[in-house]
Design a protein around this motif. Structure first.
Motif, PDB file in Angstrom:
ATOM      1  N   GLN A  82     -13.460  28.490 -32.715  1.00 64.47           N
ATOM      2  CA  GLN A  82     -13.395  27.144 -33.303  1.00 64.47           C
ATOM      3  C   GLN A  82     -13.142  27.186 -34.817  1.00 64.47           C
ATOM      4  O   GLN A  82     -13.844  26.541 -35.599  1.00 64.47           O
ATOM      5  N   LEU A  83     -12.124  27.926 -35.221  1.00 63.77           N
ATOM      6  CA  LEU A  83     -11.815  28.046 -36.648  1.00 63.77           C
ATOM      7  C   LEU A  83     -11.194  26.765 -37.202  1.00 63.77           C
ATOM      8  O   LEU A  83     -11.403  26.431 -38.371  1.00 63.77           O
ATOM      9  N   PHE A  84     -10.425  26.061 -36.389  1.00 65.62           N
ATOM     10  CA  PHE A  84      -9.763  24.845 -36.862  1.00 65.62           C
ATOM     11  C   PHE A  84     -10.701  23.646 -36.889  1.00 65.62           C
ATOM     12  O   PHE A  84     -10.587  22.782 -37.757  1.00 65.62           O
ATOM     13  N   GLY A  85     -11.584  23.577 -35.925  1.00 60.48           N
ATOM     14  CA  GLY A  85     -12.421  22.385 -35.814  1.00 60.48           C
ATOM     15  C   GLY A  85     -11.586  21.189 -35.373  1.00 60.48           C
ATOM     16  O   GLY A  85     -10.558  21.330 -34.715  1.00 60.48           O
ATOM     17  N   ASP A  86     -11.987  20.000 -35.784  1.00 64.48           N
ATOM     18  CA  ASP A  86     -11.288  18.764 -35.433  1.00 64.48           C
ATOM     19  C   ASP A  86     -10.027  18.642 -36.279  1.00 64.48           C
ATOM     20  O   ASP A  86     -10.089  18.568 -37.504  1.00 64.48           O
ATOM     21  N   VAL A  87      -8.853  18.627 -35.635  1.00 64.94           N
ATOM     22  CA  VAL A  87      -7.586  18.552 -36.370  1.00 64.94           C
ATOM     23  C   VAL A  87      -6.990  17.153 -36.345  1.00 64.94           C
ATOM     24  O   VAL A  87      -5.880  16.946 -36.861  1.00 64.94           O
ATOM     25  N   SER A  88      -7.677  16.198 -35.756  1.00 64.13           N
ATOM     26  CA  SER A  88      -7.104  14.856 -35.623  1.00 64.13           C
ATOM     27  C   SER A  88      -6.751  14.282 -36.997  1.00 64.13           C
ATOM     28  O   SER A  88      -7.559  14.289 -37.922  1.00 64.13           O
ATOM     29  N   GLY A  89      -5.497  13.807 -37.093  1.00 64.42           N
ATOM     30  CA  GLY A  89      -5.018  13.193 -38.325  1.00 64.42           C
ATOM     31  C   GLY A  89      -4.539  14.163 -39.392  1.00 64.42           C
ATOM     32  O   GLY A  89      -4.004  13.722 -40.413  1.00 64.42           O
ATOM     33  N   LEU A  90      -4.682  15.477 -39.181  1.00 70.12           N
ATOM     34  CA  LEU A  90      -4.314  16.443 -40.214  1.00 70.12           C
ATOM     35  C   LEU A  90      -2.812  16.696 -40.248  1.00 70.12           C
ATOM     36  O   LEU A  90      -2.136  16.706 -39.216  1.00 70.12           O
ATOM     37  N   LYS A  91      -2.305  16.928 -41.435  1.00 73.87           N
ATOM     38  CA  LYS A  91      -0.933  17.411 -41.611  1.00 73.87           C
ATOM     39  C   LYS A  91      -0.985  18.929 -41.496  1.00 73.87           C
ATOM     40  O   LYS A  91      -1.669  19.594 -42.271  1.00 73.87           O
ATOM     41  N   MET A  92      -0.223  19.488 -40.521  1.00 75.25           N
ATOM     42  CA  MET A  92      -0.335  20.904 -40.209  1.00 75.25           C
ATOM     43  C   MET A  92       1.033  21.579 -40.195  1.00 75.25           C
ATOM     44  O   MET A  92       2.011  21.019 -39.684  1.00 75.25           O
ATOM     45  N   LEU A  93       1.085  22.770 -40.762  1.00 70.54           N
ATOM     46  CA  LEU A  93       2.318  23.564 -40.814  1.00 70.54           C
ATOM     47  C   LEU A  93       2.082  24.906 -40.145  1.00 70.54           C
ATOM     48  O   LEU A  93       1.110  25.592 -40.463  1.00 70.54           O
ATOM     49  N   GLU A  94       2.982  25.283 -39.228  1.00 73.75           N
ATOM     50  CA  GLU A  94       2.914  26.611 -38.623  1.00 73.75           C
ATOM     51  C   GLU A  94       4.008  27.496 -39.195  1.00 73.75           C
ATOM     52  O   GLU A  94       5.193  27.141 -39.180  1.00 73.75           O
ATOM     53  N   VAL A  95       3.633  28.667 -39.678  1.00 72.10           N
ATOM     54  CA  VAL A  95       4.567  29.663 -40.193  1.00 72.10           C
ATOM     55  C   VAL A  95       4.876  30.641 -39.065  1.00 72.10           C
ATOM     56  O   VAL A  95       3.991  31.334 -38.573  1.00 72.10           O
ATOM     57  N   GLY A  96       6.149  30.681 -38.651  1.00 75.05           N
ATOM     58  CA  GLY A  96       6.531  31.481 -37.496  1.00 75.05           C
ATOM     59  C   GLY A  96       6.207  30.745 -36.217  1.00 75.05           C
ATOM     60  O   GLY A  96       5.459  31.223 -35.370  1.00 75.05           O
ATOM     61  N   CYS A  97       6.806  29.574 -36.052  1.00 75.53           N
ATOM     62  CA  CYS A  97       6.401  28.661 -34.966  1.00 75.53           C
ATOM     63  C   CYS A  97       6.951  29.049 -33.604  1.00 75.53           C
ATOM     64  O   CYS A  97       6.522  28.497 -32.589  1.00 75.53           O
ATOM     65  N   GLY A  98       7.913  29.979 -33.555  1.00 69.25           N
ATOM     66  CA  GLY A  98       8.435  30.416 -32.262  1.00 69.25           C
ATOM     67  C   GLY A  98       8.917  29.260 -31.413  1.00 69.25           C
ATOM     68  O   GLY A  98       9.636  28.376 -31.888  1.00 69.25           O
ATOM     69  N   ASN A  99       8.495  29.235 -30.155  1.00 66.79           N
ATOM     70  CA  ASN A  99       8.999  28.203 -29.239  1.00 66.79           C
ATOM     71  C   ASN A  99       8.174  26.928 -29.233  1.00 66.79           C
ATOM     72  O   ASN A  99       8.356  26.070 -28.378  1.00 66.79           O
ATOM     73  N   GLY A 100       7.257  26.779 -30.166  1.00 69.78           N
ATOM     74  CA  GLY A 100       6.577  25.496 -30.363  1.00 69.78           C
ATOM     75  C   GLY A 100       5.297  25.278 -29.577  1.00 69.78           C
ATOM     76  O   GLY A 100       4.673  24.216 -29.687  1.00 69.78           O
ATOM     77  N   GLN A 101       4.840  26.280 -28.827  1.00 71.11           N
ATOM     78  CA  GLN A 101       3.659  26.051 -27.985  1.00 71.11           C
ATOM     79  C   GLN A 101       2.366  25.910 -28.796  1.00 71.11           C
ATOM     80  O   GLN A 101       1.474  25.157 -28.403  1.00 71.11           O
ATOM     81  N   SER A 102       2.259  26.617 -29.915  1.00 74.40           N
ATOM     82  CA  SER A 102       1.065  26.444 -30.745  1.00 74.40           C
ATOM     83  C   SER A 102       1.086  25.098 -31.456  1.00 74.40           C
ATOM     84  O   SER A 102       0.036  24.489 -31.683  1.00 74.40           O
ATOM     85  N   LEU A 103       2.281  24.625 -31.821  1.00 75.29           N
ATOM     86  CA  LEU A 103       2.398  23.271 -32.367  1.00 75.29           C
ATOM     87  C   LEU A 103       1.962  22.248 -31.323  1.00 75.29           C
ATOM     88  O   LEU A 103       1.268  21.274 -31.626  1.00 75.29           O
ATOM     89  N   GLN A 104       2.365  22.477 -30.085  1.00 74.71           N
ATOM     90  CA  GLN A 104       1.945  21.578 -29.005  1.00 74.71           C
ATOM     91  C   GLN A 104       0.428  21.555 -28.884  1.00 74.71           C
ATOM     92  O   GLN A 104      -0.175  20.486 -28.670  1.00 74.71           O
ATOM     93  N   TYR A 105      -0.203  22.713 -29.017  1.00 71.43           N
ATOM     94  CA  TYR A 105      -1.663  22.807 -28.909  1.00 71.43           C
ATOM     95  C   TYR A 105      -2.334  21.842 -29.882  1.00 71.43           C
ATOM     96  O   TYR A 105      -3.261  21.117 -29.523  1.00 71.43           O
ATOM     97  N   HIS A 106      -1.834  21.807 -31.124  1.00 76.76           N
ATOM     98  CA  HIS A 106      -2.425  20.904 -32.114  1.00 76.76           C
ATOM     99  C   HIS A 106      -1.967  19.461 -31.909  1.00 76.76           C
ATOM    100  O   HIS A 106      -2.728  18.524 -32.157  1.00 76.76           O
TER     101      HIS A 106
END
Length: 248
Positions: free
Chosen positions: A40-64
């Motif tokens: 639980q390193l991220f905690g509640d991400v609702s409403g956050l502006k988030m950037l993924e470095v090395g996003c690949g096929n987008g599945q981690s972006l989907q997670y958030h």
């Protein structure tokens, strides 16, 4: 090694082979035997502006996105991976701003904008660690978090010989070398950095480390085949590390 030749070699591999062949790691997995669900390193991400470095096929972006992040941004060195990410997120009913660029370079990402930047098994590909961390710090608001995972350098430096684990090279050797994955054709270029190299680069970029994880999750290990070579290694040494840092 010239960084542009590294860009060309690695981006070509990702364009041609893609995540399917590299057994991509995506959230909630940080790497072998380490998960966001437990830590639980991220905690509640609702409403956050988030950037993924090395996003690949987008599945981690989907997670958030599924967890109600406010804005999704992603960058990747591979045009093909950016295309896959766009297609995947569209299919999931999510929108994101996606940029094709090496992580080390200026690419139009807004400064002092994000509450969270993260990288899942991608940060180790950078040719300029200190420069990359400075760029990431510039994207974050003050007090923003940066979370990244990568293969543990001990894991990368150790091989198994005659039922024993031995060092194949000095732990301090951070030189670039070519690697050809045994499960597909092609070549990648990689460097194995010491943990202290990551820690010192974070400090120089203005981050304070809040948490580091390098132990494997026992509950996940118990679900794996006991003949699995990676599981055998994980019982003896760390195979993944994760760092959560905060911009001062």
């Amino acid at each position: 090694m010239n960084k542009h030749s590294v860009y060309e070699t690695n981006s070509f591999y990702w364009d041609i082979k893609g995540n399917e062949f590299l057994r991509a790691i995506v959230l909630p997995h940080y790497g072998a035997f380490v998960t966001e669900e437990k830590h639980q390193l991220f905690g509640d991400v609702s409403g956050l502006k988030m950037l993924e470095v090395g996003c690949g096929n987008g599945q981690s972006l989907q997670y958030h996105g599924d967890r109600k992040a406010g804005e999704l941004w992603g960058m990747d060195i591979s045009e093909k991976q950016i295309e896959k990410a766009a297609q995947h997120l569209t299919m999931c009913g999510l929108s994101a701003t996606l940029i094709c660029s090496p992580m080390e370079e200026e690419c139009g990402i807004p400064k002092n904008y994000f509450e969270a930047v993260y990288s899942i098994y991608a940060i180790g590909w950078t040719t300029d660690l200190e420069g990359t961390f400075r760029q990431i710090a510039s994207y974050l608001k003050n007090d923003g978090i940066f979370i990244f995972s990568w293969s543990h350098p001990i894991h990368r430096n150790v091989v198994e010989e005659n039922n024993k684990f031995v060092f194949k090279k000095p732990y301090s050797d951070e030189s670039w070398y070519a690697v050809s994955p045994d499960f597909c054709q092609g070549e990648l270029v990689l460097a194995d950095r010491q943990i202290s190299t990551y820690v010192n680069a974070l400090a120089k970029a203005g981050f304070v480390i809040e948490q580091m994880i390098e132990e494997s999750d026992e509950d996940i290990m118990q679900l794996h085949d006991h003949s699995d070579n990676l599981l055998k290694r994980a019982k003896m040494l760390p195979v993944t590390f994760v760092i959560k840092a905060r911009k001062l």
